[in-house]
Write a protein that holds these residues in place. Structure first.
Motif, PDB file in Angstrom:
ATOM      1  N   GLU A  59      -7.695  -9.626  -5.212  1.00  0.00           N
ATOM      2  CA  GLU A  59      -7.707  -8.169  -5.065  1.00  0.00           C
ATOM      3  C   GLU A  59      -6.777  -7.725  -3.945  1.00  0.00           C
ATOM      4  O   GLU A  59      -6.105  -6.694  -4.047  1.00  0.00           O
ATOM      5  CB  GLU A  59      -9.126  -7.670  -4.808  1.00  0.00           C
ATOM      6  N   ASP A  60      -6.730  -8.493  -2.849  1.00  0.00           N
ATOM      7  CA  ASP A  60      -5.821  -8.159  -1.750  1.00  0.00           C
ATOM      8  C   ASP A  60      -4.364  -8.270  -2.201  1.00  0.00           C
ATOM      9  O   ASP A  60      -3.517  -7.456  -1.817  1.00  0.00           O
ATOM     10  CB  ASP A  60      -6.060  -9.084  -0.552  1.00  0.00           C
ATOM     11  N   LEU A  61      -4.076  -9.280  -3.016  1.00  0.00           N
ATOM     12  CA  LEU A  61      -2.717  -9.441  -3.542  1.00  0.00           C
ATOM     13  C   LEU A  61      -2.372  -8.283  -4.473  1.00  0.00           C
ATOM     14  O   LEU A  61      -1.270  -7.716  -4.400  1.00  0.00           O
ATOM     15  CB  LEU A  61      -2.615 -10.788  -4.271  1.00  0.00           C
ATOM     16  N   LEU A  62      -3.299  -7.916  -5.355  1.00  0.00           N
ATOM     17  CA  LEU A  62      -3.069  -6.776  -6.244  1.00  0.00           C
ATOM     18  C   LEU A  62      -2.867  -5.483  -5.458  1.00  0.00           C
ATOM     19  O   LEU A  62      -2.029  -4.650  -5.811  1.00  0.00           O
ATOM     20  CB  LEU A  62      -4.251  -6.614  -7.202  1.00  0.00           C
ATOM     21  N   ALA A  63      -3.628  -5.315  -4.384  1.00  0.00           N
ATOM     22  CA  ALA A  63      -3.486  -4.116  -3.562  1.00  0.00           C
ATOM     23  C   ALA A  63      -2.101  -4.046  -2.938  1.00  0.00           C
ATOM     24  O   ALA A  63      -1.480  -2.978  -2.899  1.00  0.00           O
ATOM     25  CB  ALA A  63      -4.555  -4.095  -2.475  1.00  0.00           C
ATOM     26  N   ALA A  64      -1.601  -5.186  -2.459  1.00  0.00           N
ATOM     27  CA  ALA A  64      -0.272  -5.214  -1.839  1.00  0.00           C
ATOM     28  C   ALA A  64       0.811  -4.843  -2.847  1.00  0.00           C
ATOM     29  O   ALA A  64       1.749  -4.094  -2.538  1.00  0.00           O
ATOM     30  CB  ALA A  64       0.001  -6.601  -1.255  1.00  0.00           C
ATOM     31  N   ILE A  65       0.670  -5.333  -4.075  1.00  0.00           N
ATOM     32  CA  ILE A  65       1.654  -5.029  -5.111  1.00  0.00           C
ATOM     33  C   ILE A  65       1.541  -3.564  -5.536  1.00  0.00           C
ATOM     34  O   ILE A  65       2.547  -2.886  -5.755  1.00  0.00           O
ATOM     35  CB  ILE A  65       1.461  -5.980  -6.311  1.00  0.00           C
ATOM     36  N   THR A  66       0.311  -3.072  -5.649  1.00  0.00           N
ATOM     37  CA  THR A  66       0.106  -1.669  -6.002  1.00  0.00           C
ATOM     38  C   THR A  66       0.729  -0.752  -4.964  1.00  0.00           C
ATOM     39  O   THR A  66       1.356   0.264  -5.297  1.00  0.00           O
ATOM     40  CB  THR A  66      -1.400  -1.371  -6.134  1.00  0.00           C
ATOM     41  N   LEU A  67       0.593  -1.122  -3.694  1.00  0.00           N
ATOM     42  CA  LEU A  67       1.196  -0.324  -2.620  1.00  0.00           C
ATOM     43  C   LEU A  67       2.714  -0.273  -2.745  1.00  0.00           C
ATOM     44  O   LEU A  67       3.332   0.773  -2.526  1.00  0.00           O
ATOM     45  CB  LEU A  67       0.812  -0.895  -1.255  1.00  0.00           C
ATOM     46  N   ARG A  68       3.327  -1.400  -3.105  1.00  0.00           N
ATOM     47  CA  ARG A  68       4.782  -1.422  -3.262  1.00  0.00           C
ATOM     48  C   ARG A  68       5.207  -0.452  -4.367  1.00  0.00           C
ATOM     49  O   ARG A  68       6.191   0.279  -4.235  1.00  0.00           O
ATOM     50  CB  ARG A  68       5.266  -2.835  -3.595  1.00  0.00           C
ATOM     51  N   MET A  69       4.460  -0.436  -5.470  1.00  0.00           N
ATOM     52  CA  MET A  69       4.806   0.447  -6.575  1.00  0.00           C
ATOM     53  C   MET A  69       4.576   1.908  -6.203  1.00  0.00           C
ATOM     54  O   MET A  69       5.390   2.782  -6.516  1.00  0.00           O
ATOM     55  CB  MET A  69       3.998   0.075  -7.813  1.00  0.00           C
ATOM     56  N   LEU A  70       3.462   2.190  -5.536  1.00  0.00           N
ATOM     57  CA  LEU A  70       3.196   3.561  -5.110  1.00  0.00           C
ATOM     58  C   LEU A  70       4.259   4.041  -4.126  1.00  0.00           C
ATOM     59  O   LEU A  70       4.690   5.207  -4.182  1.00  0.00           O
ATOM     60  CB  LEU A  70       1.805   3.648  -4.484  1.00  0.00           C
ATOM     61  N   ASP A  71       4.689   3.169  -3.232  1.00  0.00           N
ATOM     62  CA  ASP A  71       5.757   3.533  -2.287  1.00  0.00           C
ATOM     63  C   ASP A  71       7.049   3.872  -3.031  1.00  0.00           C
ATOM     64  O   ASP A  71       7.790   4.783  -2.633  1.00  0.00           O
ATOM     65  CB  ASP A  71       6.003   2.400  -1.296  1.00  0.00           C
ATOM     66  N   GLN A  72       7.324   3.138  -4.109  1.00  0.00           N
ATOM     67  CA  GLN A  72       8.515   3.416  -4.915  1.00  0.00           C
ATOM     68  C   GLN A  72       8.432   4.814  -5.531  1.00  0.00           C
ATOM     69  O   GLN A  72       9.408   5.580  -5.506  1.00  0.00           O
ATOM     70  CB  GLN A  72       8.660   2.358  -6.012  1.00  0.00           C
ATOM     71  N   LEU A  73       7.271   5.162  -6.059  1.00  0.00           N
ATOM     72  CA  LEU A  73       7.093   6.486  -6.651  1.00  0.00           C
ATOM     73  C   LEU A  73       7.154   7.580  -5.581  1.00  0.00           C
ATOM     74  O   LEU A  73       7.696   8.669  -5.820  1.00  0.00           O
ATOM     75  CB  LEU A  73       5.761   6.563  -7.390  1.00  0.00           C
ATOM     76  N   LEU A  74       6.613   7.291  -4.397  1.00  0.00           N
ATOM     77  CA  LEU A  74       6.665   8.268  -3.300  1.00  0.00           C
ATOM     78  C   LEU A  74       8.106   8.495  -2.845  1.00  0.00           C
ATOM     79  O   LEU A  74       8.493   9.635  -2.550  1.00  0.00           O
ATOM     80  CB  LEU A  74       5.804   7.785  -2.129  1.00  0.00           C
TER      81      LEU A  74
END
Length: 211
Positions: A59-74
């Motif tokens: 879950e921590d790994l998924l969260a880190a990847i999700t953050l990278r994608m959200l940062d891209q959209l931001l």
């Protein structure tokens, strides 16, 4: 002759984390979130134990990847919020967002998982909704979209368009563009019926749902 410099422990940690994130991002994008940790470690060329030294759980790994994608959209939203054409800016944001989601099986599978309960992820989702609202407000003010559309509508539509196209993306990776155009035309309807139900001010993705 210049003596070669051996990377220190800190440099090795940074490198290993980068390799793990790149390997996990590719594996999850291709196969979804059920990819075993061992396969990710193998892709990265590292031992399985190294994964858990950087990320306590999947879950921590998924969260880190999700953050990278959200940062891209931001970053996309921040770039477009001052564009001269508010309508084109909102369309480009949505197109970029759906394209990112359509290329990554894991992102929509993550929605509702415990990884979204990470403070950083929830904060990034809130910031994305705020950024989408800024883009949507400009489009509303210019008369480019209907007056009752919100930024939260836009964020939810990104995933909705991807999910609608998902069954045919394997045969046609660009099929999402058809459904994006349908959504955009709906946003631009003039004189359409009032939307029947308001959305909450903040996006609540708690998998448990209402008590």
């Amino acid at each position: 002759m210049t003596e070669a410099v051996t990377p220190g422990p800190r440099a090795d940690m940074v490198r290993n984390r980068r390799l793990l994130l790149e390997a996990a991002t590719a594996a999850f994008a291709e196969h979804g979130v059920d990819v075993p940790i061992g396969e990710i470690a193998q892709r990265a060329g590292l031992a399985k134990g190294t994964v858990f030294r950087h990320f306590a759980s999947k879950e921590d790994l998924l969260a880190a990847i999700t953050l990278r994608m959200l940062d891209q959209l931001l970053d996309t939203a921040d770039r477009l919020v001052t564009a001269d054409d508010a309508d084109a800016a909102l369309e480009e944001f949505m197109a970029d967002g759906v394209e990112v989601l359509a290329a990554d099986r894991a992102f929509c599978e993550v929605i509702g998982r415990p990884s979204l309960q990470h403070v950083e992820v929830r904060d990034a989702i809130d910031r994305l909704c705020d950024a989408a609202e800024a883009l949507t407000a400009r489009a509303r003010e210019s008369g480019a979209v209907r007056a009752d559309v919100t930024g939260t509508d836009i964020v939810l539509l990104l995933g909705g368009i991807q999910q609608t196209a998902a069954p045919v993306l394997g045969a046609d990776p660009q099929a999402w563009r058809r459904f994006l155009q349908l959504a955009l035309d709906g946003l631009r309807v003039v004189g359409g019926r009032e939307l029947p139900h308001p959305l909450p001010g903040r996006l609540d993705l708690d998998p448990a749902g209402p008590a």
